[in-house]
Design an enzyme around this catalytic site. Structure first.
Site, PDB file in Angstrom:
ATOM      1  N   TRP A   1       0.857  -1.185   0.000  1.00 54.44           N
ATOM      2  CA  TRP A   1       0.000   0.000   0.000  1.00 54.44           C
ATOM      3  C   TRP A   1       0.893   1.236   0.000  1.00 54.44           C
ATOM      4  CZ3 TRP A   1      -2.159   2.604   4.843  1.00 54.44           C
ATOM      5  CH2 TRP A   1      -3.135   3.562   4.508  1.00 54.44           C
TER       6      TRP A   1
ATOM      7  N   ASP B   1      -0.971  -5.513   8.925  1.00 49.16           N
ATOM      8  CA  ASP B   1      -1.985  -4.533   8.558  1.00 49.16           C
ATOM      9  C   ASP B   1      -3.219  -5.315   8.118  1.00 49.16           C
ATOM     10  OD1 ASP B   1      -3.547  -2.473   7.651  1.00 49.16           O
ATOM     11  OD2 ASP B   1      -2.022  -1.569   6.377  1.00 49.16           O
TER      12      ASP B   1
ATOM     13  N   ALA C   1      -6.745  -4.686   7.073  1.00 49.90           N
ATOM     14  CA  ALA C   1      -7.702  -3.654   6.673  1.00 49.90           C
ATOM     15  C   ALA C   1      -8.975  -4.218   6.059  1.00 49.90           C
ATOM     16  CB  ALA C   1      -7.045  -2.693   5.677  1.00 49.90           C
TER      17      ALA C   1
ATOM     18  N   LYS D   1     -13.633  -0.664   6.067  1.00 48.78           N
ATOM     19  CA  LYS D   1     -14.216  -1.447   4.981  1.00 48.78           C
ATOM     20  C   LYS D   1     -15.299  -2.387   5.478  1.00 48.78           C
ATOM     21  CE  LYS D   1     -10.503   0.232   2.871  1.00 48.78           C
ATOM     22  NZ  LYS D   1      -9.535   1.131   3.529  1.00 48.78           N
TER      23      LYS D   1
END
Length: 394
Positions: A127, A208, A210, A243
């Protein structure tokens, strides 16, 4: 003073959004922005979240601060969601943060406090904001091989060969599921091998997470994170609710630090709270309160899980349909990997020149590295994208 400031480079995704807005073509297609969209191109408020907001409006009696770490019950519910019963609650320190990005930044801050010489090993690609934050903080970065553009899969041998170059105290940054920007995920067997190598070299894993719930389901998407947390002496986890709860603008995230030695919890928890105080003092609470309300009510949670599952399976279906369309129109199985990827994103593996050609000739907008947001498609636009790809000679 201000005259000494330099103009900063434009954020590529934000610039892409602006270009899309200014494009007068009615049949243009936005596959760049990283938000979930339904079949009508909207980013809806989830049913359970809407109900929780109504309940909160009726029942909440104060807007006073909750504490430097946020509401402890939010941390407990998120620990259960992410880690289940894999590790003891007494080994987990946690603070609420402004989104997953805030959690990532706080995690890097903690690493720098603990070991100023730590190198952060990141996947190639990763990312972009990971790299932007690390550059801004002046922290050393080392890429490890990850995505194979030719196959659309993972260069696992290269990944392992690079990870074992890490030194004790370095950090290996991993994507818990739904790798951004590629959509290519490690198998659980591969994850076990990664964990073994990280432990062998004495590095610290940072995950991470997400997109839990967007790949193979809530439990399956947490499996790798749980494996790491129970297998490594120390683990850092940055999780986002943007999300899977659809609360992007509420900026709701959490940073967790797992230490197998429970004696470390007091100092770690204190450090995380201290970092919150230095950066923004008290974390935002509205989104966290919504998440807490949904996860703490059996009926709301069941409805949330059902809607999340519909979103997940809808993206999987779009992947299958796109792969099928490309196979039929190109008479090639080159893009079969799209059906195997998970989450919102996939990387087509084409040049920036081809990406620009798709934009200029067909009104198809994607990030320059050829990352597409699968959730930006629907059944009507999939054929358009497939034909554009074929016409561009990709």
């Amino acid at each position: 003073m201000f005259e000494a400031l330099k103009e900063q480079p434009a954020d590529k995704i934000l610039a892409l959004m602006q270009s899309f807005k200014e494009d007068p073509r009615e049949d243009k297609l936005d596959l760049g922005v990283g938000v979930y969209k339904d079949a009508h191109g909207n980013t809806p408020i989830m049913r359970a979240v809407k109900t929780a907001e109504k309940r909160l409006w009726e029942e909440q009696e104060t807007k006073a601060y909750t504490g430097l770490a946020g509401d402890p019950l939010f941390a407990e519910r998120m620990r259960e969601l992410v880690l289940g019963d894999t590790v003891e609650a007494g080994t987990v320190s946690a603070v609420a943060t402004p989104g997953g990005t805030g959690a990532v930044r706080q995690g890097f801050d903690m690493v720098r406090m603990a070991n100023p010489d730590a190198v952060i090993h990141v996947s190639d690609p990763t990312w972009p904001n990971h790299l932007s934050i690390l550059k801004h903080m002046g922290m050393p970065v080392a890429p490890y091989r990850y995505f194979d553009s030719e196959s659309g899969g993972i260069d696992f041998a290269g990944m392992i060969a690079d990870i074992v170059q890490a030194k004790p105290g370095d950090v290996v940054l991993l994507h818990g599921c739904c790798h951004n920007p590629t959509g290519a995920n490690l198998s659980l067997v591969e994850w076990k091998h990664v964990v073994e190598k990280i432990n062998e070299v004495g590095a610290i894993p940072m995950i991470d997470l997400a997109y839990q719930g967007f790949g193979d389901g809530l439990e399956a998407d947490a499996a790798a994170t749980r494996l790491v947390a129970e297998s490594c002496p120390e683990t850092i986890i940055a999780a986002s609710c943007s999300k899977n709860f659809g609360i992007y603008r509420e900026r709701t995230g959490i940073l967790m630090a797992v230490a197998q030695d429970p004696a470390k919890k007091k100092v770690v928890q204190g450090t995380l709270a201290y970092l919150n105080r230095q950066n923004f003092s008290f974390p935002p609470d509205h989104g966290a309160r919504l998440v807490l309300t949904v996860l703490g009510d059996a009926e709301l949670r069941a409805d949330w899980e059902a809607e999340l599952e519909d979103m997940r399976t809808g993206m999987l279906e779009l992947r299958r349909v796109l792969a099928d369309e490309l196979r039929q129109r190109s008479n090639s199985d080159r893009f079969e990997f799209l059906a195997e990827h998970r989450g919102m994103f996939s990387r087509l593996g084409v040049s920036p020149e081809m990406v620009e050609k798709l934009r200029a000739d067909h009104g198809v907008y994607m990030v320059g590295d050829s990352r597409i947001n699968v959730a930006g498609l629907n059944r009507d636009t999939v054929p358009k994208l497939a034909q554009a790809i074929v016409d561009a000679g990709i």
